[in-house]
Design a protein around this motif. Structure first.
Motif, mmCIF file in Angstrom:
data_model
loop_
_atom_site.group_PDB
_atom_site.id
_atom_site.type_symbol
_atom_site.label_atom_id
_atom_site.label_comp_id
_atom_site.label_asym_id
_atom_site.label_seq_id
_atom_site.Cartn_x
_atom_site.Cartn_y
_atom_site.Cartn_z
ATOM 1 N N SER A 6 3.516 11.791 -25.553
ATOM 2 C CA SER A 6 4.436 10.911 -24.973
ATOM 3 C C SER A 6 5.738 11.681 -24.480
ATOM 4 O O SER A 6 6.407 11.346 -23.437
ATOM 5 C CB SER A 6 4.794 9.667 -25.624
ATOM 6 O OG SER A 6 3.530 8.964 -25.863
ATOM 7 N N LEU A 7 6.399 12.362 -25.672
ATOM 8 C CA LEU A 7 7.493 13.092 -25.285
ATOM 9 C C LEU A 7 7.465 14.164 -24.141
ATOM 10 O O LEU A 7 8.268 14.371 -23.446
ATOM 11 C CB LEU A 7 8.012 13.636 -26.602
ATOM 12 C CG LEU A 7 8.692 12.563 -27.716
ATOM 13 C CD1 LEU A 7 8.793 13.146 -28.821
ATOM 14 C CD2 LEU A 7 9.875 11.884 -27.037
ATOM 15 N N VAL A 8 6.337 14.866 -24.274
ATOM 16 C CA VAL A 8 5.987 15.825 -23.323
ATOM 17 C C VAL A 8 6.134 15.213 -21.918
ATOM 18 O O VAL A 8 6.554 15.714 -20.846
ATOM 19 C CB VAL A 8 4.581 16.823 -23.705
ATOM 20 C CG1 VAL A 8 4.381 17.447 -22.245
ATOM 21 C CG2 VAL A 8 5.129 17.472 -24.855
ATOM 22 N N PHE A 9 5.327 14.125 -21.563
ATOM 23 C CA PHE A 9 5.248 13.355 -20.492
ATOM 24 C C PHE A 9 6.578 12.883 -19.828
ATOM 25 O O PHE A 9 6.974 13.021 -18.916
ATOM 26 C CB PHE A 9 4.346 12.234 -20.553
ATOM 27 C CG PHE A 9 4.260 11.440 -19.371
ATOM 28 C CD1 PHE A 9 3.572 11.808 -18.162
ATOM 29 C CD2 PHE A 9 4.800 10.055 -19.354
ATOM 30 C CE1 PHE A 9 3.638 11.018 -17.062
ATOM 31 C CE2 PHE A 9 4.715 9.293 -18.150
ATOM 32 C CZ PHE A 9 4.044 9.740 -16.964
ATOM 33 N N LEU A 10 7.410 12.516 -20.908
ATOM 34 C CA LEU A 10 8.607 11.936 -20.736
ATOM 35 C C LEU A 10 9.770 13.164 -20.161
ATOM 36 O O LEU A 10 10.422 12.922 -18.982
ATOM 37 C CB LEU A 10 9.627 11.160 -21.916
ATOM 38 C CG LEU A 10 10.719 10.740 -21.772
ATOM 39 C CD1 LEU A 10 10.930 9.598 -20.718
ATOM 40 C CD2 LEU A 10 11.308 10.505 -23.222
ATOM 41 N N PHE A 11 9.591 14.147 -21.040
ATOM 42 C CA PHE A 11 10.425 15.324 -20.424
ATOM 43 C C PHE A 11 10.057 15.892 -19.213
ATOM 44 O O PHE A 11 10.814 16.351 -18.343
ATOM 45 C CB PHE A 11 10.736 16.122 -21.633
ATOM 46 C CG PHE A 11 11.370 15.772 -22.831
ATOM 47 C CD1 PHE A 11 12.748 15.687 -22.635
ATOM 48 C CD2 PHE A 11 11.139 15.730 -24.141
ATOM 49 C CE1 PHE A 11 13.618 15.088 -23.535
ATOM 50 C CE2 PHE A 11 11.826 15.215 -25.242
ATOM 51 C CZ PHE A 11 13.250 15.022 -24.872
ATOM 52 N N GLY A 12 8.727 15.979 -19.090
ATOM 53 C CA GLY A 12 8.101 16.345 -17.892
ATOM 54 C C GLY A 12 8.661 15.667 -16.499
ATOM 55 O O GLY A 12 8.972 16.037 -15.413
ATOM 56 N N LEU A 13 8.450 14.199 -16.930
ATOM 57 C CA LEU A 13 9.196 13.481 -15.658
ATOM 58 C C LEU A 13 10.622 13.611 -15.452
ATOM 59 O O LEU A 13 11.011 13.416 -14.282
ATOM 60 C CB LEU A 13 8.699 11.992 -16.055
ATOM 61 C CG LEU A 13 8.732 10.756 -15.127
ATOM 62 C CD1 LEU A 13 7.816 10.886 -14.245
ATOM 63 C CD2 LEU A 13 8.534 9.524 -15.823
ATOM 64 N N VAL A 14 11.541 13.721 -16.445
ATOM 65 C CA VAL A 14 12.805 13.902 -16.300
ATOM 66 C C VAL A 14 13.135 15.110 -15.419
ATOM 67 O O VAL A 14 13.727 15.032 -14.255
ATOM 68 C CB VAL A 14 13.370 14.006 -17.759
ATOM 69 C CG1 VAL A 14 15.087 14.312 -17.381
ATOM 70 C CG2 VAL A 14 13.521 12.641 -18.199
ATOM 71 N N LEU A 15 12.395 16.327 -15.698
ATOM 72 C CA LEU A 15 12.558 17.424 -14.950
ATOM 73 C C LEU A 15 11.994 17.315 -13.555
ATOM 74 O O LEU A 15 12.532 17.722 -12.792
ATOM 75 C CB LEU A 15 11.814 18.543 -15.687
ATOM 76 C CG LEU A 15 12.138 19.375 -16.734
ATOM 77 C CD1 LEU A 15 11.293 20.352 -17.391
ATOM 78 C CD2 LEU A 15 13.708 20.026 -16.361
#
Length: 62
Positions: A6-15
């Motif tokens: 979930s955190l990887v997805f969240l940070f990827g989405l922010v980038l």
């Protein structure tokens, strides 16, 4: 494992959105991704994962 994904997805989405809005250059995004990748292979990965898990577990208590 679910928190990490979930955190990887969240940070990827922010980038992604920072790149789309041109708030972040492609070179800076690449540097951020590579920094995270290499940071994960150091001794700091354990404490960072523990801190992220603690923050995630504290959110429902707010």
């Amino acid at each position: 494992m679910a928190v990490t994904v979930s955190l990887v997805f969240l940070f990827g989405l922010v980038l992604f959105f920072l790149l789309r809005q041109r708030s972040l250059s492609p070179g800076a995004a690449f540097a951020a991704v590579m920094f995270g990748f290499f940071l994960a292979s150091t001794g700091a990965a354990g404490p960072i994962n523990e801190m992220a898990a603690a923050v995630v577990s504290a959110i429902p208590d707010l």
